[in-house]
Design a protein around this motif. Structure first.
Motif, PDB file in Angstrom:
ATOM      1  N   THR A  46       0.815  -1.205   0.000  1.00 50.96           N
ATOM      2  CA  THR A  46       0.000   0.000   0.000  1.00 50.96           C
ATOM      3  C   THR A  46       0.853   1.261   0.000  1.00 50.96           C
ATOM      4  OG1 THR A  46      -0.095  -0.062   2.427  1.00 50.96           O
ATOM      5  CG2 THR A  46      -1.885  -1.119   1.229  1.00 50.96           C
ATOM      6  N   LEU A  68       2.918   4.552  -1.435  1.00 44.69           N
ATOM      7  CA  LEU A  68       2.609   5.507  -2.485  1.00 44.69           C
ATOM      8  C   LEU A  68       3.411   5.189  -3.735  1.00 44.69           C
ATOM      9  CD1 LEU A  68       2.413   8.858  -0.518  1.00 44.69           C
ATOM     10  CD2 LEU A  68       0.528   7.518  -1.433  1.00 44.69           C
ATOM     11  N   ARG A 115      -0.881   2.473  -3.216  1.00 47.05           N
ATOM     12  CA  ARG A 115      -1.786   3.535  -2.786  1.00 47.05           C
ATOM     13  C   ARG A 115      -1.397   4.834  -3.482  1.00 47.05           C
ATOM     14  NH1 ARG A 115      -2.982   4.709   3.540  1.00 47.05           N
ATOM     15  NH2 ARG A 115      -4.221   6.621   3.353  1.00 47.05           N
ATOM     16  N   VAL A 116      -2.384   5.527  -4.031  1.00 52.74           N
ATOM     17  CA  VAL A 116      -2.110   6.769  -4.741  1.00 52.74           C
ATOM     18  C   VAL A 116      -3.083   7.864  -4.310  1.00 52.74           C
ATOM     19  CG1 VAL A 116      -1.110   5.708  -6.795  1.00 52.74           C
ATOM     20  CG2 VAL A 116      -3.582   6.037  -6.656  1.00 52.74           C
ATOM     21  N   LYS A 117      -2.654   9.104  -4.503  1.00 56.91           N
ATOM     22  CA  LYS A 117      -3.511  10.255  -4.262  1.00 56.91           C
ATOM     23  C   LYS A 117      -3.920  10.830  -5.613  1.00 56.91           C
ATOM     24  CE  LYS A 117      -1.436  11.616   0.156  1.00 56.91           C
ATOM     25  NZ  LYS A 117      -0.766  12.710   0.905  1.00 56.91           N
ATOM     26  N   ASP A 172     -10.095  15.897  -3.390  1.00 56.41           N
ATOM     27  CA  ASP A 172      -8.917  15.060  -3.180  1.00 56.41           C
ATOM     28  C   ASP A 172      -9.348  13.702  -2.658  1.00 56.41           C
ATOM     29  OD1 ASP A 172      -7.028  17.007  -3.933  1.00 56.41           O
ATOM     30  OD2 ASP A 172      -7.092  17.914  -1.940  1.00 56.41           O
ATOM     31  N   GLU A 203      -7.930   9.342  -2.039  1.00 55.40           N
ATOM     32  CA  GLU A 203      -6.864   8.340  -2.043  1.00 55.40           C
ATOM     33  C   GLU A 203      -7.491   7.018  -2.440  1.00 55.40           C
ATOM     34  OE1 GLU A 203      -3.905   8.166   1.076  1.00 55.40           O
ATOM     35  OE2 GLU A 203      -4.661  10.053   1.893  1.00 55.40           O
ATOM     36  N   LYS A 237      -6.530   2.734  -4.146  1.00 56.10           N
ATOM     37  CA  LYS A 237      -5.561   1.669  -4.404  1.00 56.10           C
ATOM     38  C   LYS A 237      -5.655   1.281  -5.876  1.00 56.10           C
ATOM     39  CE  LYS A 237      -4.333  -3.005  -2.803  1.00 56.10           C
ATOM     40  NZ  LYS A 237      -4.634  -4.049  -1.801  1.00 56.10           N
ATOM     41  N   ILE A 279     -11.391   2.581  -3.667  1.00 54.92           N
ATOM     42  CA  ILE A 279     -11.330   3.277  -2.382  1.00 54.92           C
ATOM     43  C   ILE A 279     -11.651   2.283  -1.264  1.00 54.92           C
ATOM     44  CG2 ILE A 279     -12.415   5.062  -0.954  1.00 54.92           C
ATOM     45  CD1 ILE A 279     -12.861   6.661  -3.529  1.00 54.92           C
ATOM     46  N   LEU A 334      -8.725   0.089  -0.272  1.00 51.54           N
ATOM     47  CA  LEU A 334      -7.747   0.836   0.527  1.00 51.54           C
ATOM     48  C   LEU A 334      -8.168   0.857   1.990  1.00 51.54           C
ATOM     49  CD1 LEU A 334      -5.165   2.499   0.393  1.00 51.54           C
ATOM     50  CD2 LEU A 334      -6.566   4.521  -0.029  1.00 51.54           C
TER      51      LEU A 334
END
Length: 251
Positions: A113, A115, A133-135, A184, A186, A188, A202, A205
């Motif tokens: 997970t 970034l 995991r990304v934003k 915004d 976050e 996966k 989501i 995640l």
């Protein structure tokens, strides 16, 4: 009595066949061109480079730093599959230099997970790692899901879709009441297909976060942390996953 010696014509035929068979045994080295997209498998890892099988007994080379996270930990192992772009070909040796674009999740599904925005890929875009995991920011909300532009990317190549079932919203919920353009989020990365389409989640995640919290708590209990006066109270409301794991630990 007929002679057993081969005629001149036969000798020519044998020579021709020999040349053809010898040529077939030597696989031609394919010519790669800068900008070409390839799918490769990691076959060796060195101190400063990672080597991948291009097929036809040819290997390509990645700079090790391009496949490492912000802490220098390598994101791949031997056998990892990578979508890459040819960044150059050495005129003298024919060595193919590669730039990673997507690191495929391992067969056991363990993608972690962390970034996935630390290593730039082709065109300066971040390396996309399945399971990472990304934003990002919401760019569109549709009945079938939410579009997210992954941080550090631009255009369609870095835009993923969070399908309705992966948005962590109630069934039949109006997604426009839960998400707005510019928000915004976050998520996966579940997978990136061969055409470059990115599928995000989501809810996955959140499951990872709950599992991580519970495992940390369970580890503290096993080490006797639950008997410390200053220990924090047991976390509650883990949800279905946490409840099931808690029952197993109590047994």
């Amino acid at each position: 009595m007929s002679s057993s010696r081969p005629s001149a014509a036969s000798k020519e035929s044998f020579a021709s066949l020999f040349e053809q068979s010898e040529g077939a045994g030597k696989q031609r080295r394919r010519q790669y061109h800068t900008g070409e997209t390839v799918e490769v498998t990691v076959v060796a890892i060195a101190r400063e480079a990672v080597f991948a099988d291009l097929g036809g007994k040819q290997e390509g080379m990645f700079e090790r730093v391009a496949l490492a996270d912000g802490d220098g930990n390598l994101r791949v192992t031997v056998g990892s599959r990578i979508s890459a772009v040819v960044s150059g070909v050495d005129a003298g040796t024919g060595q193919v230099r590669l730039t990673p674009v997507v690191v495929r999740a391992s067969d056991d599904g363990d993608g972690g997970t962390s970034l996935a925005v630390s290593a730039p890929a082709a065109g300066g875009a971040p390396l996309l790692v399945e399971g990472a995991r990304v934003k990002g920011k919401v760019t569109g909300v549709e009945r079938y899901g939410v579009f997210v532009q992954i941080a550090g990317t631009s255009g369609r190549s870095g835009r993923g879709l969070v399908p309705t079932a992966e948005t962590a919203t109630p069934r039949s919920a109006d997604l426009k009441k839960h998400f707005t353009v510019g928000q915004d989020v976050e998520a996966k990365i579940l997978n990136v297909d061969e055409s470059g389409k990115i599928r995000l989640s989501i809810s996955a995640l959140r499951v990872d976060e709950e599992r991580g919290q519970f495992e940390s708590y369970a580890k503290g209990e096993r080490s006797g942390g639950g008997n410390d006066k200053g220990a924090k109270p047991a976390p509650r409301n883990f949800g279905t996953l946490g409840d099931l794991l808690a029952k197993k630990v109590k047994r």
